[in-house]
Design an enzyme around this catalytic site. Structure first.
Site, PDB file in Angstrom:
ATOM      1  N   ASP A 283       3.027  -4.467  -5.533  1.00  0.00           N
ATOM      2  CA  ASP A 283       3.259  -3.211  -4.830  1.00  0.00           C
ATOM      3  C   ASP A 283       4.740  -2.835  -4.826  1.00  0.00           C
ATOM      4  O   ASP A 283       5.092  -1.657  -4.907  1.00  0.00           O
ATOM      5  CB  ASP A 283       2.745  -3.314  -3.396  1.00  0.00           C
ATOM      6  N   GLY A 284       5.623  -3.835  -4.736  1.00  0.00           N
ATOM      7  CA  GLY A 284       7.051  -3.542  -4.719  1.00  0.00           C
ATOM      8  C   GLY A 284       7.517  -2.873  -6.002  1.00  0.00           C
ATOM      9  O   GLY A 284       8.344  -1.952  -5.972  1.00  0.00           O
TER      10      GLY A 284
ATOM     11  N   ASP B 237       8.008   3.259   4.071  1.00  0.00           N
ATOM     12  CA  ASP B 237       8.497   3.401   5.438  1.00  0.00           C
ATOM     13  C   ASP B 237      10.013   3.448   5.499  1.00  0.00           C
ATOM     14  O   ASP B 237      10.720   3.029   4.584  1.00  0.00           O
ATOM     15  CB  ASP B 237       7.980   2.251   6.324  1.00  0.00           C
TER      16      ASP B 237
ATOM     17  N   THR C  64      -0.277   0.351   5.778  1.00  0.00           N
ATOM     18  CA  THR C  64      -0.844  -0.980   5.550  1.00  0.00           C
ATOM     19  C   THR C  64       0.235  -2.000   5.188  1.00  0.00           C
ATOM     20  O   THR C  64      -0.082  -3.092   4.720  1.00  0.00           O
ATOM     21  CB  THR C  64      -1.904  -0.934   4.428  1.00  0.00           C
ATOM     22  N   ALA C  65       1.496  -1.657   5.410  1.00  0.00           N
ATOM     23  CA  ALA C  65       2.604  -2.572   5.131  1.00  0.00           C
ATOM     24  C   ALA C  65       3.172  -3.097   6.455  1.00  0.00           C
ATOM     25  O   ALA C  65       2.425  -3.583   7.305  1.00  0.00           O
ATOM     26  CB  ALA C  65       3.660  -1.865   4.282  1.00  0.00           C
ATOM     27  N   TYR C  66       4.475  -2.996   6.656  1.00  0.00           N
ATOM     28  CA  TYR C  66       5.118  -3.532   7.864  1.00  0.00           C
ATOM     29  C   TYR C  66       4.510  -2.932   9.128  1.00  0.00           C
ATOM     30  O   TYR C  66       4.335  -3.615  10.143  1.00  0.00           O
ATOM     31  CB  TYR C  66       6.612  -3.229   7.784  1.00  0.00           C
ATOM     32  N   ALA C  67       4.147  -1.658   9.078  1.00  0.00           N
ATOM     33  CA  ALA C  67       3.575  -1.006  10.257  1.00  0.00           C
ATOM     34  C   ALA C  67       2.292  -1.692  10.705  1.00  0.00           C
ATOM     35  O   ALA C  67       2.033  -1.826  11.911  1.00  0.00           O
ATOM     36  CB  ALA C  67       3.314   0.471   9.964  1.00  0.00           C
TER      37      ALA C  67
ATOM     38  N   SER D 143       1.486  -4.868  10.324  1.00  0.00           N
ATOM     39  CA  SER D 143       1.796  -6.157  10.942  1.00  0.00           C
ATOM     40  C   SER D 143       2.409  -5.996  12.324  1.00  0.00           C
ATOM     41  O   SER D 143       2.491  -6.958  13.090  1.00  0.00           O
ATOM     42  CB  SER D 143       2.744  -6.964  10.044  1.00  0.00           C
TER      43      SER D 143
END
Length: 300
Positions: free
Chosen positions: A75-76, A150, A190-193, A195
């Protein structure tokens, strides 16, 4: 669904510093060229895998020349090239050669079967939104950036809580003491948010989400905002405060600096195989419904 051959030039982009990626990239390039497409490589990818016989281009040159970019990585990798190609509206096809693969949705084992079909014009297309952000100091912008996932304002690893003043469309929302604040796109939800206990936003939802990171007050909850909102986050208290744009950091923030975030005018087209389902991606990546099931993605 789109049909009809609309591509002539195909760019290949690979994940950097990845053992074992040279062979599948070279094989994919040769198979695409055999089908009659012009194949070009992103320059760093070409140099890293040592491939010859194909033009090596900068992202800007890819944007001007290629009709589609195929990204082999995680993804990165997809986020990075997506930001760079956003001004050119170059469609992206993602092949997962990483770990999670929320947005690189084609398995590497399936690429030889699926990519030719998609290049022939059989695919599903969706537009993904981005954020644009700037740092304002003493009334003057000092830094600009795009973010696919983000924009994160947070404390450094060795400092205490930060105090942030958040406003939306010029209207004061709150002062918040926390480890930081996330502004996420639907893709970034669905990334840092996620978690940090934020909600999942469907990629086609016209919204952004504000998610506190470890807030001092439990009443500070995530909030979904319209995607045309103009968000301002001012550094009121704390030290060693950072801002990250898809984890690309700017570390020289000062008290009273303001990070202004809004939806970018750019979107990035994602191309998926026919039958792609976002819900299948969620189910697989988040391990929902892990018991045996015969359910498929067809409406009951």
């Amino acid at each position: 669904m789109k049909t009809g051959n609309q591509f002539k030039t195909v760019a290949l982009v690979g994940r950097s510093n990845t053992p074992g990626i040279a062979e599948p990239l070279a094989t994919l390039a040769d198979s695409i060229a055999t089908l009659g497409f012009e194949v070009v490589f992103e320059g760093d990818t070409a140099r890293e895998i040592g491939i010859a016989g194909y033009p090596a281009l900068t992202p800007a040159e890819i944007g001007a020349r290629a009709d589609v970019a195929i990204v082999l990585g995680g993804d990165g990798t997809m986020l990075g090239i997506g930001r760079q190609l956003a001004p050119y509206r170059t469609p992206l096809i993602g092949i997962n050669h990483g770990r999670l693969g929320f947005i690189t949705d084609i398995a590497a084992s399936d690429m030889q079967a699926l990519v030719p079909v998609m290049l022939a014009g059989k695919f599903e297309r969706e537009e993904r939104s981005l954020l644009e952000a700037r740092i304002v100091r003493d009334g003057e912008p000092i830094y600009h950036a795009l973010a696919f996932n983000d924009v994160v304002v947070n404390r450094s690893g060795f400092s205490g809580m930060v105090e942030l003043r958040a406003s939306v469309d010029g209207r004061y929302m709150y002062n918040q003491r926390s480890d930081g604040l996330i502004v996420a796109t639907p893709t970034g939800s669905t990334a840092y948010a996620l978690s940090s206990a934020g909600p999942i936003l469907h990629p086609q939802l016209a919204g952004v989400v504000l998610v506190p990171i470890a807030p001092h007050a439990l009443s500070n909850r995530p909030i979904v905002l319209p995607d045309d909102s103009k968000i301002a986050i001012q550094i009121v208290g704390g030290r060693d405060v950072n801002v990250n744009f898809d984890m690309q950091s700017f570390t020289s923030l000062e008290l009273n600096d303001t990070i202004e975030v809004r939806r970018s005018k750019h979107t990035v087209p994602f191309l998926h195989p026919i039958g792609y389902s976002y819900y299948t991606t969620l189910r697989k990546k988040l391990h929902w419904n892990e018991h045996a099931s015969n359910e498929d993605d067809k409406a009951s």
